[in-house]
Design an enzyme around this catalytic site. Structure first.
Site, PDB file in Angstrom:
ATOM      1  N   ARG A   1       0.839  -1.195   0.000  1.00 36.66           N
ATOM      2  CA  ARG A   1       0.000   0.000   0.000  1.00 36.66           C
ATOM      3  C   ARG A   1       0.877   1.249   0.000  1.00 36.66           C
ATOM      4  O   ARG A   1       0.552   2.269  -0.601  1.00 36.66           O
ATOM      5  CB  ARG A   1      -0.928   0.015   1.222  1.00 36.66           C
ATOM      6  CG  ARG A   1      -1.943   1.176   1.185  1.00 36.66           C
ATOM      7  CD  ARG A   1      -2.748   1.320   2.464  1.00 36.66           C
ATOM      8  NE  ARG A   1      -1.939   1.773   3.567  1.00 36.66           N
ATOM      9  CZ  ARG A   1      -1.633   1.066   4.638  1.00 36.66           C
ATOM     10  NH1 ARG A   1      -2.060  -0.180   4.782  1.00 36.66           N
ATOM     11  NH2 ARG A   1      -0.881   1.571   5.597  1.00 36.66           N
TER      12      ARG A   1
ATOM     13  N   TYR B   1     -17.212  17.512 -15.092  1.00 36.77           N
ATOM     14  CA  TYR B   1     -17.652  16.128 -15.006  1.00 36.77           C
ATOM     15  C   TYR B   1     -18.619  15.941 -13.840  1.00 36.77           C
ATOM     16  O   TYR B   1     -18.382  16.424 -12.727  1.00 36.77           O
ATOM     17  CB  TYR B   1     -16.433  15.230 -14.861  1.00 36.77           C
ATOM     18  CG  TYR B   1     -16.743  13.788 -14.543  1.00 36.77           C
ATOM     19  CD1 TYR B   1     -17.672  13.063 -15.301  1.00 36.77           C
ATOM     20  CD2 TYR B   1     -16.106  13.140 -13.495  1.00 36.77           C
ATOM     21  CE1 TYR B   1     -17.972  11.753 -15.015  1.00 36.77           C
ATOM     22  CE2 TYR B   1     -16.392  11.812 -13.203  1.00 36.77           C
ATOM     23  CZ  TYR B   1     -17.326  11.124 -13.947  1.00 36.77           C
ATOM     24  OH  TYR B   1     -17.612   9.820 -13.659  1.00 36.77           O
TER      25      TYR B   1
ATOM     26  N   ASP C   1      -7.844  19.587 -14.238  1.00 38.34           N
ATOM     27  CA  ASP C   1      -8.153  18.222 -14.660  1.00 38.34           C
ATOM     28  C   ASP C   1      -7.845  18.161 -16.151  1.00 38.34           C
ATOM     29  O   ASP C   1      -8.548  18.721 -16.977  1.00 38.34           O
ATOM     30  CB  ASP C   1      -9.629  17.915 -14.389  1.00 38.34           C
ATOM     31  CG  ASP C   1     -10.000  16.475 -14.712  1.00 38.34           C
ATOM     32  OD1 ASP C   1      -9.340  15.875 -15.592  1.00 38.34           O
ATOM     33  OD2 ASP C   1     -10.955  15.949 -14.117  1.00 38.34           O
TER      34      ASP C   1
ATOM     35  N   LYS D   1      -8.497   6.983 -19.104  1.00 39.55           N
ATOM     36  CA  LYS D   1      -8.844   7.494 -20.425  1.00 39.55           C
ATOM     37  C   LYS D   1      -7.645   7.436 -21.378  1.00 39.55           C
ATOM     38  O   LYS D   1      -7.163   6.354 -21.689  1.00 39.55           O
ATOM     39  CB  LYS D   1      -9.392   8.906 -20.310  1.00 39.55           C
ATOM     40  CG  LYS D   1     -10.667   9.168 -19.496  1.00 39.55           C
ATOM     41  CD  LYS D   1     -11.413   8.081 -18.870  1.00 39.55           C
ATOM     42  CE  LYS D   1     -12.721   8.527 -18.230  1.00 39.55           C
ATOM     43  NZ  LYS D   1     -12.773   8.307 -16.781  1.00 39.55           N
TER      44      LYS D   1
END
Length: 381
Positions: free
Chosen positions: A46, A98, A170, A195
């Site tokens: 982690r 978004y 973004d 994306k």
């Protein structure tokens, strides 16, 4: 080093154990220590993973930053930035953004005493009216999702810094191939690497890139403490995708240019939102801060009814009706009921997002096949 070369080589070295040219997938949850507290830089997956580290270095390099911090999704990356804020802080965000970001801001973080204001920032000077001593973060998309509006990164950065705030961009729609916000004064870049960075619709991952060491340390702490980390195989998939980002983006943009022109000339189409048109609002700013105009666009029909839009959405054969964007295959979507369904209708309409708006993510198929597909679908409108 030029960007196309960076995408293949930056942050990546042959595996020290074997000389493998491709970064291995370190599929492990923990690491053997030589003695209590004495280890070779890795203790628990982690906290650190070699595959993830290479990805973080690579994305930081292509965005001209110094630190990349990877997360299990784009939303987890955005959430990490929100965790740097305190109750009473204010965030000014683009009003055309978004739906998932809007939902996270208004339904999760607003209840912890963080104020969000949604402002049309096509005129960056409007920030002067809204930014005050409590403003800690300016959050923009450019191009925006789904109306492809362009925001002047440099102008926003200057106003944000004069107010003591950070500017976060973004950059998912543009990708690092088309735009590097840090070069224009932004403090933070966020990507849904799901994306264009991944590019093949087979991975979910997010990343934050910064230059400031103290902000990077804060984000690494959040990454480890909150635990929304990507697995090594996901990191490897994005690393692989990045190696072809430049050649994919070139074809994406070539196809988009022809499709946008086709749609604009179609008798059933009222308006096409694509920032490559010379009369698109802020086209000159897009030319300044972008290398090309991207493969995301949206359009409204002359018959502005949701039923007409639905007929088109269900009639395409190559454009797949699906969420997401940025893969090699073309996608078609209906923001009002899909990506932006979490935004109240009155807010959507106020920002210009009509019920019949259709969004396209133009892929890298043969453009004539894509145009033919849209043509036959539009005949049913």
């Amino acid at each position: 080093m030029q960007l196309a070369t960076k995408l293949i080589h930056a942050g990546v070295e042959p595996d020290p154990a074997t000389g493998a040219i491709m970064t291995p997938i370190y599929q492990t949850s923990t690491y053997v220590q030589e003695a209590p507290g004495k280890h070779k830089g890795y203790e628990y997956a982690r906290t650190q993973n070699p595959t993830r580290k290479v990805l973080e270095q690579a994305v930081a390099a292509v965005e001209n930053g110094t630190h990349g911090i990877a997360f299990s999704s784009g939303m987890a990356a955005i959430e990490a930035m929100m965790h740097t804020l305190q109750p009473g802080d204010k965030v000014i965000a683009s009003n055309d953004l978004y739906g998932g970001s809007y939902r996270l801001f208004t339904r999760i973080f607003a209840k912890y005493g963080i104020e969000f204001q949604f402002v049309d920032l096509q005129d960056a000077g409007r920030l002067e009216q809204f930014a005050d001593e409590r403003t800690r973060l300016i959050w923009i998309e450019t191009p925006t999702n789904p109306l492809i509006r362009i925001v002047d990164i440099q102008a926003c950065a200057e106003i944000a810094h004069a107010r003591g705030a950070l500017l976060c961009v973004d950059n998912t729609f543009a990708s690092p191939w088309l735009q590097n916000p840090l070069d224009w004064g932004a403090d933070v870049v966020v990507h849904s690497a799901t994306k264009y960075l991944g590019g093949h619709s087979d991975v979910v991952l997010g990343v934050v890139v910064v230059k400031d060491v103290s902000l990077a340390e804060q984000l690494y702490f959040i990454q480890n403490s909150a635990g929304a980390v990507p697995g090594p195989h996901d990191c490897w998939l994005v690393l692989r995708g990045m190696k072809t980002l430049h050649v994919r983006m070139q074809r994406h943009c070539e196809n988009a240019r022809q499709i946008a022109s086709f749609l604009r000339q179609h008798p059933k189409v009222q308006q096409v939102h694509w920032c490559g048109f010379s009369d698109h609002p802020n086209h000159a700013i897009a030319r300044k801060q972008m290398r090309d105009f991207g493969a995301m666009m949206s359009f409204v029909l002359k018959d502005d009814r949701i039923e007409t839009a639905h007929r088109i959405l269900s009639s395409t054969r190559l454009f797949a009706l699906a969420e997401s964007l940025g893969g090699v295959e073309s996608l078609i979507g209906h923001p009002a009921s899909m990506t932006h369904a979490s935004i109240p209708r009155e807010e959507r309409l106020k920002s210009g997002l009509s019920d019949s708006l259709i969004r396209l993510s133009v892929g890298i198929e043969d453009v004539q096949d894509l145009i033919a597909d849209l043509e036959q679908a539009l005949e049913k409108a």
